[in-house]
Each structure stands twice: as C-alpha cells, then as structure tokens.
Design a protein around this motif. Structure first.
Motif, PDB file in Angstrom:
ATOM      1  N   LEU B  13     -10.842   4.742   6.461  1.00  0.00           N
ATOM      2  CA  LEU B  13     -10.075   3.699   5.795  1.00  0.00           C
ATOM      3  C   LEU B  13      -9.178   4.439   4.792  1.00  0.00           C
ATOM      4  N   THR B  14      -8.643   3.735   3.797  1.00  0.00           N
ATOM      5  CA  THR B  14      -7.718   4.388   2.867  1.00  0.00           C
ATOM      6  C   THR B  14      -8.404   5.511   2.082  1.00  0.00           C
ATOM      7  N   ALA B  66      -8.744  -1.000   1.328  1.00  0.00           N
ATOM      8  CA  ALA B  66      -7.620  -1.245   0.422  1.00  0.00           C
ATOM      9  C   ALA B  66      -6.705  -2.344   0.942  1.00  0.00           C
ATOM     10  N   THR B  67      -6.990  -2.834   2.150  1.00  0.00           N
ATOM     11  CA  THR B  67      -6.197  -3.947   2.705  1.00  0.00           C
ATOM     12  C   THR B  67      -7.137  -4.938   3.395  1.00  0.00           C
ATOM     13  N   GLU B  70      -8.150  -3.689   6.756  1.00  0.00           N
ATOM     14  CA  GLU B  70      -9.237  -2.709   6.712  1.00  0.00           C
ATOM     15  C   GLU B  70     -10.587  -3.401   6.523  1.00  0.00           C
ATOM     16  N   LYS B 118       5.680  -6.471  -1.853  1.00  0.00           N
ATOM     17  CA  LYS B 118       4.584  -7.281  -1.291  1.00  0.00           C
ATOM     18  C   LYS B 118       3.547  -6.336  -0.718  1.00  0.00           C
ATOM     19  N   ILE B 119       2.756  -5.776  -1.612  1.00  0.00           N
ATOM     20  CA  ILE B 119       1.759  -4.795  -1.197  1.00  0.00           C
ATOM     21  C   ILE B 119       0.421  -5.200  -1.789  1.00  0.00           C
ATOM     22  N   GLU B 120      -0.613  -5.090  -0.975  1.00  0.00           N
ATOM     23  CA  GLU B 120      -1.938  -5.522  -1.435  1.00  0.00           C
ATOM     24  C   GLU B 120      -2.445  -4.644  -2.576  1.00  0.00           C
TER      25      GLU B 120
END
Lengths: 416, 240
Positions: B13-14, B66-67, B70, B118-120
């Motif tokens: 993941l991130t 992080a999203t 994910e 527009k970013i989580e």
C-alpha cells in the motif's frame, strides 16, 4: 470516416517503484491524452516536517524512497548545511560521494535487471529471467550487492542510512573496509563491462523525440553530489536560478504528482540526460563502453536509458577506486554548529536525475518550510509527451509499459 | 510435493517500497526460497498480478492505507488470505506518514497542495486498525534476515516466530557504546530488537521503528528523556 474513440487503460504498471496506471485517449487516430495515473496515496512529507527538529529531516526524507533513500538523506543534509552555513570537510564530502556511487550502482542495477530487462525478452517474471541466463543474472545481482556493500560500509545501512549527519558522519568506515571496497571494485568492473556488452547487443526499439536535457554538472568530475545545472548548448545555471525557473504545477485537482516544466517546456533528467551532457567527464572504461554503445550522441531514444545507466555503473565503479585512493580516513566528529535562522537549497543528481531539497529554519532549529522536487516529477511531463508521440503508431500495452519502465519512474518519490 | 506449494502474495500500500527492496536484497537466497511457494504477485519482479484467486495462503503487506481504494483492496485481501503478515513499520505502526495525525492534518495538507486539490487526506493507522493481522515483521526497513527466516518457517509449515527482546539487549551483546548514557535520546530500552541494533552500530540513537517490546518501562523512559523529547521521538514512526 466515422469518429473512432479509443481509450487505452492499464490499471497497474508493475515493475516500477510505487504504483501507477496508464490512461491514453485517441480519437480518429489523434492522441489527445496520454498520462500516468497514480494509484497510491500522498504521505505529505513536506507538510509533516514543518515544526519538527531539523535533525529529523534527513532521517524522515530518506523514507521518501526505498530504492534511493541515501540521496534524499544526503540532499536533505546538504540543504540544511547550506542553511546553517556549515562547510563539510573534504573527508566528509569524499565519503558522501562514495555513498552516492553505491546508491547509483544499486539503483541502476535494480532497474536494469529486475524492472526493465524482462521487457526486452517479453518475459513477465524475473524468476524465469534468472533461470534462462544464470550468468548474467549472477553478474547483475553481484553488481547490485556491490552497490549495497558500499552503502552498508559508508552509510551504515543500504536502505535508510544511519551514519550520515549534519556536519559529517556519526561513525566512519575503517581503512580496511574501504580497502575491501577498492579490491572488490576491480572484479566488479569486469562484470559490469561484460554486462554492458550483453545489454548493448539487445534489440532497442527505435523511437525518439527531441527534447531538452538537464543534469548536474561539476567542473572537475561527472557530478552526482555537487555542481551547477547544465542544459544543452552549454547553458549553465546556479541551482537557485534553475530552481526558481523550474515551475511545479498540479495539472488536475486529483493529480498527486506536481509536474515540473521550465519555460513551459518538458525536459529530461536521469542517466540518459547526464550521459548526453556530461560524457566528457566519464572515467576511461565508461568512455570505452560509450564508444562501443549501439547509440550515438545526442541520443533522444529513452530505451537507451538502460545503456546510459550501465555506462554510469561502470563509471561509478571506477570512481569508487579513485575516491578511496584519494584519502586516508582519519577520525573526525561531525562539525558542531549553532542553530540560526536561515534558508538552504541543495541540488544533487539522484539515480533518476536532478533532485532538490529546500528548507527554511527558525531560531529554535525547527523546520518552517520544506520543498522537495524529485527527478520523476521533473521528467513526468517529458514521459507523457513521449507517450503521445509513441502512440501515433499502433502499440500494444506491453510496448507502452516498456517505454514507461525505460524511464525508471519512481512514483513514491514523485508523490512523497 | 508440487501441489502442496503454498500460495504467496507480496504487495504494498502507500509506502516507500523499502520493505520490498529489503526482500530483493536477499538476492539469490530469495529466489531459492521462492521456489518453495507459488508466487501470486510481487509487483517489482512480476509484470502481472495473479491475485484474482480466492485462496491466498500467505500475504506480506507493506505500507499504510492512504486512499479509499487501498482500504477496499485490504479488506478483499484479508477475506481471501489465510495468514496475513504486516511487513515493516508502515503497516505495523503507521510510520512517518502518521506524523500528520499528531497535528492539524488539514493544515499539513495545505502546506503541500493548493485549496482546490482533490486528494484524499485520511487519518493514518496501522493495518491492525482495519483488519486482523496474523503476524508482524517489524522495522523500517525490516531486517532482511528476519524476512527470510519467516518465509523459511512458513515454507515448512511452522508457526512463525521472532524473538522479542529490547534493542538494548542486542546493542550490549554487540558491545556498542550506550548512547543513552551519553545523554542522547535513545529508545533502545523500550523498543523491540531483532534489528541487530544496526542504528546503534552507526551511532544513531534508536527512534523506535520496530515498536514497543513486551513490558516496556515507558514511565522510566519518559523520565530519562523528559516528556517533550520522549513524545517527539515516539512520534517519528507512529509509536505515540
């Protein structure tokens, strides 16, 4: 003729560092979109550093990237030293350069062998690649190990260095350890030469698009650690000037990577750009390899990035020997310093190209502002422009992935 | 023999992907042990993922959620996987990206992206906050020899085990000078070892990437370092 709309979508491009996909849109044979789509989240490294002690910055920014942590760590240290007015000793600089050579060898060999080479054989799996040609596999793995050995000896650990600090080294390598590196350099140089000839005989797709190169340039050597920024036609900029010209922009609100252009133009950084601009400063065996290479300079074909990286591996091994012979390691503590208000920028050349770290420090020694501009963020617009031109001819998804991988993008760096 | 091979999935993941490079650092040893498994996915060495199967015996998961995507990926993975291992400090603790939890995460976001982005910007949590994890291989990066040892144990159907002793234990055996005694903020006494005290070897104080050891004396540690310094160091890898 009816309007024909085609969307090409690759959900996951494997064998790159980090996670991204690809989206391409064509209409009646015209490309109007070709871009990478990041499929991981933001870690907000520049944001979390604000308010934290400056000593944490090199430790935390190393975690931007698992394949090139040492260059982030050292660029961070260099920028903070610039802010504090610290001048590192000659020995410290020699050892940092040595660590960066290890980093370059390790990162390039990882990319060439594990990430990109399979594409040249249409192999999807590295375990198979290793089986069909065990000698080349052993050479590549040994060379990668050699890069890691340098990092472990000089930087304390190959992933996320431990010994490097503002002002110098917490712990120094012994003369014997350095001697060991120099001895191993000899046999690894032969392996690198052999591996270069193997790569040089591969079939490289013939595709090119004129572009602008940018790289660090040092008067005395093929620079990774220090220097000014060079563009074609011998245009040279002080790092501050180039940094001011290189404009970061967020193309779409959901885009995690801030791309970079100079005067509205995309540009290329990384091994191919460096070899194009700095080839006269290469060491002898690397120069000989370049003279045997199946491309001519200037080279605008990104697939040859692999060969350029291999030329740099040869150069780096030679340089390792030179550096180790140039000094006797003496006991030396990191330079003591006083905290003061200031701002500092550092430019280096990471394996994937120019890297900038910028910090502002307050009177308590806390970070007030941080900006990090990575190589992949800088070449991404160039990569997408290449993809647009590449798609003017019919291409398979494997072709598209091969081109993207030739660039050696690092998504975790680019997003950070 | 062949049909008994366990399926293995290595994914991230991130994160910085450093845990995956630690695996690659095993070199030939990794490819040797790999022959004992059926590899479904490992994005650094496999071009195509084969995780559409419903039966994953072992999954090594690096990174943090992080999203939203994910998060969904992790839930699906958990459903399919018999033995899910949190690999490295991101999945174990949250790592550096969790630092934003300790401040105003909106403000931290605005230092990086403009208002119309527009970013989580999710709160960062260890994997165990989302799903049950069956085992943890700690560290930033993890010790590659521990990864190999766990793969070896799993290949022969043993219940995996890693010792849990403080960093100080290994540091003293190795004979490294004690940085805490020199007045440096070292978390060695309360942090789980297995790292061979590699930071201390480089004279870098322990900042806690491997999480707490069993029965740590946190009060004493705080008393030695002072509350402010203690908190600062604990925050680095998400231990607070």
């Amino acid at each position: 003729m009816p309007q024909q709309k085609i969307t090409i979508k690759i959900n996951a491009i494997n064998k790159i560092e980090g996670h991204a996909g690809f989206v391409g849109k064509l209409e009646s044979g015209q490309i109007f979109e070709a871009r990478l789509e990041v499929t991981e989240g933001a870690r907000l490294i520049e944001g979390i550093l604000v308010g934290r002690k400056i000593q944490e910055a090199p430790w935390i920014t190393s975690r931007i990237c698992g394949i090139c942590p040492t260059i982030h760590n050292l660029t961070s240290i260099k920028a903070l030293e610039n802010a504090l007015g610290i001048k590192a000793s000659r020995q410290t600089i020699s050892l940092r350069k040595l660590a960066l050579l290890g980093q370059t060898i390790q990162s390039h060999m990882t990319h060439i062998y594990f990430l990109a080479l399979g594409d040249f054989f249409n192999l999807k799996n590295d375990a198979v690649l290793i089986k069909i040609n065990p000698k080349n596999a052993a050479n590549a793995i040994n060379l990668r190990d050699f890069g890691n050995l340098i990092l472990n000896i000089v930087a304390g650990r190959n992933i996320h260095p431990t010994t490097t600090a503002i002002g110098g080294f917490r712990r120094l390598p012994s003369a014997n350890q350095l001697k060991k590196i120099a001895i191993l350099a000899k046999e690894n140089l032969e392996k690198a030469d052999q591996f270069f000839d193997f790569l040089n005989n591969l079939f490289f797709p013939q595709f090119q698009r004129l572009t602008v190169f940018a790289a660090l340039c040092d008067d005395k050597e093929y620079g990774f650690y220090d220097g000014k920024i060079k563009l074609p036609k011998n245009k040279i900029y002080a790092p501050e000037k180039f940094f001011a010209k290189a404009k970061e922009f967020q193309e779409r609100p959901e885009e995690l990577i801030k791309k970079v252009k100079i005067a509205n133009e995309s540009y290329l950084v990384g091994a191919l750009a460096r070899v194009n601009l700095n080839h006269q400063k290469l060491n002898p065996a690397a120069k000989r390899a370049l003279s045997r290479a199946s491309f001519n300079l200037p080279c605008y074909n990104i697939f040859y990035n692999l060969l350029a990286q291999m030329i740099e591996v040869i150069h780096a091994i030679e340089e390792t020997k030179k550096i180790i012979a140039s000094f006797k390691v003496k006991s030396e503590a990191p330079i003591a310093y006083k905290i003061k208000v200031g701002a500092g920028l550092a430019a280096t050349c990471a394996p994937r190209g120019l890297l900038f770290h910028y910090y502002e420090i307050d009177k308590k020694g806390l970070i007030q502002k941080c900006n990090i501009v990575t190589p992949t963020a800088q070449f991404l617009a160039n990569l997408e422009n290449d993809l647009e031109k590449f798609l003017e001819k019919p291409r398979t998804n494997d072709d598209i992935k091969m081109l993207i991988r030739a660039y050696d993008p690092c998504i975790t760096c680019a997003v950070h | 023999m062949k049909k008994n091979k366990k399926t293995l999935l290595i994914t991230s993941l991130t994160s910085c992907n450093g845990c995956l490079f630690a695996i690659l650092d095993l070199g030939q040893k990794f490819f040797d042990i790999l022959s004992r498994f059926k590899l479904l996915s490992f994005h650094l060495i496999e071009d195509e993922d084969k995780d559409e199967t419903d039966q994953i015996d072992i999954a090594l998961v690096e990174g943090t959620v992080a999203t939203q995507t994910e998060k969904e990926r992790l839930f699906i993975l958990r459903k399919k996987t018999k033995f899910l291992i949190a690999l490295g400090a991101c999945s174990h603790l949250g790592n550096i990206q969790k630092i934003k939890n300790y401040g105003d995460k909106e403000k931290i976001f605005q230092r990086v992206y403009s208002d119309n982005a527009k970013i989580e910007n999710r709160k960062i949590e260890p994997l165990s906050a989302y799903v049950k994890t069956d085992f943890t291989i700690p560290g930033c990066p993890p010790n590659k020899n521990e990864i190999l040892e766990i793969l070896r144990q799993l290949a022969i159907d043993r219940k995996p085990y890693l010792p849990n002793r403080p960093v100080c234990y290994e540091c003293q055996i190795k004979g490294y000078p004690c940085l805490l005694q020199e007045g440096k903020p070292c978390l060695g006494p309360i942090i789980r070892g297995g790292c061979e005290a590699i930071c201390l070897k480089g004279r870098m104080p322990c900042t806690g990437c491997r999480g707490e050891t069993s029965e740590p004396n946190m009060e004493k540690m705080q008393e030695i370092l002072g509350r402010k310094e203690y908190t600062r160091v604990l925050e680095i890898f998400g231990n607070k």
